[in-house]
Design a protein around this motif. Structure first.
Motif, PDB file in Angstrom:
ATOM      1  N   VAL A 241      12.960   3.617   0.334  1.00 29.44           N
ATOM      2  CA  VAL A 241      13.446   2.258   0.582  1.00 29.44           C
ATOM      3  C   VAL A 241      14.512   2.329   1.654  1.00 29.44           C
ATOM      4  CG1 VAL A 241      14.534   0.229  -0.416  1.00 29.44           C
ATOM      5  CG2 VAL A 241      12.951   1.611  -1.796  1.00 29.44           C
ATOM      6  N   GLU A 242      14.338   1.566   2.704  1.00 33.76           N
ATOM      7  CA  GLU A 242      15.294   1.581   3.803  1.00 33.76           C
ATOM      8  C   GLU A 242      16.579   0.862   3.403  1.00 33.76           C
ATOM      9  OE1 GLU A 242      13.921  -1.995   6.604  1.00 33.76           O
ATOM     10  OE2 GLU A 242      12.312  -0.590   6.122  1.00 33.76           O
TER      11      GLU A 242
ATOM     12  N   PHE B 295      18.551   3.208  12.408  1.00 35.87           N
ATOM     13  CA  PHE B 295      17.536   2.656  13.300  1.00 35.87           C
ATOM     14  C   PHE B 295      16.166   2.926  12.693  1.00 35.87           C
ATOM     15  CE2 PHE B 295      14.374   3.610  16.598  1.00 35.87           C
ATOM     16  CZ  PHE B 295      14.274   2.361  17.186  1.00 35.87           C
ATOM     17  N   ILE B 296      15.378   1.868  12.506  1.00 32.61           N
ATOM     18  CA  ILE B 296      14.057   1.986  11.888  1.00 32.61           C
ATOM     19  C   ILE B 296      13.018   1.415  12.837  1.00 32.61           C
ATOM     20  CG2 ILE B 296      12.607   1.319   9.934  1.00 32.61           C
ATOM     21  CD1 ILE B 296      15.117   1.132   8.241  1.00 32.61           C
TER      22      ILE B 296
ATOM     23  N   THR C 269      15.627  11.935  -1.400  1.00 36.84           N
ATOM     24  CA  THR C 269      15.878  11.651   0.008  1.00 36.84           C
ATOM     25  C   THR C 269      17.003  10.641   0.168  1.00 36.84           C
ATOM     26  OG1 THR C 269      13.555  12.085   0.501  1.00 36.84           O
ATOM     27  CG2 THR C 269      14.795  10.905   2.158  1.00 36.84           C
ATOM     28  N   GLU C 270      17.157   9.748  -0.810  1.00 35.00           N
ATOM     29  CA  GLU C 270      18.247   8.776  -0.750  1.00 35.00           C
ATOM     30  C   GLU C 270      19.607   9.468  -0.709  1.00 35.00           C
ATOM     31  OE1 GLU C 270      15.574   8.432  -2.485  1.00 35.00           O
ATOM     32  OE2 GLU C 270      14.753   6.508  -1.814  1.00 35.00           O
TER      33      GLU C 270
ATOM     34  N   GLN D  13       8.429   9.383   8.330  1.00 34.07           N
ATOM     35  CA  GLN D  13       7.794   8.940   7.091  1.00 34.07           C
ATOM     36  C   GLN D  13       6.338   8.561   7.341  1.00 34.07           C
ATOM     37  OE1 GLN D  13       9.517   5.468   5.319  1.00 34.07           O
ATOM     38  NE2 GLN D  13       8.285   5.589   3.459  1.00 34.07           N
ATOM     39  N   PHE D  14       5.445   9.113   6.526  1.00 34.08           N
ATOM     40  CA  PHE D  14       4.017   8.810   6.584  1.00 34.08           C
ATOM     41  C   PHE D  14       3.624   8.200   5.238  1.00 34.08           C
ATOM     42  CE2 PHE D  14       4.845  12.171   9.565  1.00 34.08           C
ATOM     43  CZ  PHE D  14       4.097  11.828  10.679  1.00 34.08           C
ATOM     44  N   SER D  15       3.441   6.892   5.236  1.00 34.97           N
ATOM     45  CA  SER D  15       3.184   6.194   3.982  1.00 34.97           C
ATOM     46  C   SER D  15       1.766   6.415   3.469  1.00 34.97           C
ATOM     47  CB  SER D  15       3.435   4.691   4.165  1.00 34.97           C
ATOM     48  OG  SER D  15       2.623   4.175   5.211  1.00 34.97           O
ATOM     49  N   LYS D  16       0.824   6.720   4.357  1.00 32.73           N
ATOM     50  CA  LYS D  16      -0.571   6.900   3.949  1.00 32.73           C
ATOM     51  C   LYS D  16      -1.143   8.252   4.348  1.00 32.73           C
ATOM     52  CE  LYS D  16      -1.467   1.919   4.397  1.00 32.73           C
ATOM     53  NZ  LYS D  16      -2.280   0.891   5.108  1.00 32.73           N
TER      54      LYS D  16
END
Length: 262
Positions: free
Chosen positions: A94-95, A103-104, A38-39, A55-58
């Motif tokens: 990693v942003e 924009f995050i 993705t990077e 993005q769904f971290s969990k």
């Protein structure tokens, strides 16, 4: 023993950190290029060809969809027809640091109106619009509408088809998803198609009652009743007609003897 415990803990952490990115690319240059993570997609995103990251971290989005039948048109369309690349076994995204064109927005619940967020984000100046969802579970129907609102707004506002990356905590492949959906659909269809009226009770009364109720309808009973009444009237009419008697003398022409003498 302690060494084995440490190894097991490390393995759990690695598995927990693993994720899968389901990528929908519209930029032909990016599609033709070599995409390994993705990077790479984030680096190739531009203001003219922006990227939306969900993005769904969990949460395990794909597994949740495969587990039940939801009314989620956006996600179904995305996973069945939109995905062009699947990047498996990815570590946590990693942003980019100190990047004004990214924009995050971090969120746990779907409590913020996505339109208000995007209007304040100046997305026309961003090459990446990144939403981070940190909750473990979501209502899939609400989530589907939320994600659809984000993508539609960005595409209509910028008048461009954006690239989309949906990064999920699950590691299910699209083939496994399709197999689970087909199995779930087949089971659901089989259960619903089981005949309910073919089962015969021990005394057989329920089946007989159902059969009679289908034959002896209200309309049929009314027709039979009217026919019976008309038949009775006909019988009375025939009986009354047959009881009439006419003498033969009444049919003869009357003669006056006085007229004959004249």
């Amino acid at each position: 023993m302690k060494f084995l415990s440490v190894i097991a803990l490390i393995c759990q952490l690695v598995l927990a950190a693993a994720s899968t990115s389901y990528v929908s690319l519209r930029n032909q240059d990016v599609i033709d290029g070599r995409i390994s993570s993705t990077e790479d997609i984030i680096e190739t995103a531009t203001v003219d060809q922006p990227l939306v990251i969900l993005q769904f971290s969990k949460a395990k989005v794909l597994e949740s969809l495969a587990a039940d039948d939801y009314n989620v048109p956006f996600l179904n369309q995305y996973f069945k027809h939109g995905v062009t690349n699947v990047l498996t076994d990815e570590t946590k995204l990693v942003e980019p640091s100190d990047d004004d064109e990214v924009f995050i927005f971090k969120m746990k619940d779907l409590e913020f109106d996505p339109l208000d967020i995007l209007k304040d984000a100046n997305v026309e100046k961003k090459r990446v619009t990144w939403f981070k969802f940190d909750a473990k579970e979501y209502n899939m129907r609400d989530l589907d509408q939320y994600l659809e609102t984000i993508v539609i707004f960005v595409e209509e506002y910028l008048n461009v088809n954006v690239d989309i990356v949906l990064n999920s905590a699950d590691v299910m492949t699209l083939e496994e998803f399709d197999n689970d959906v087909e199995m779930h659909t087949a089971t659901h269809t089989q259960v619903n198609s089981k005949p309910t009226s073919t089962k015969t009770p021990k005394n057989g009364s329920k089946v007989d009652d159902d059969a009679l109720s289908e034959i002896w309808t209200e309309g049929l009973l009314m027709c039979l009743l009217v026919s019976f009444i008309l038949l009775v009237i006909l019988l009375f009419a025939l009986s009354w007609i047959s009881s009439l008697s006419i003498s033969y003398g009444a049919l003869e022409k009357s003669t006056n003897p006085l007229k004959k003498n004249e």
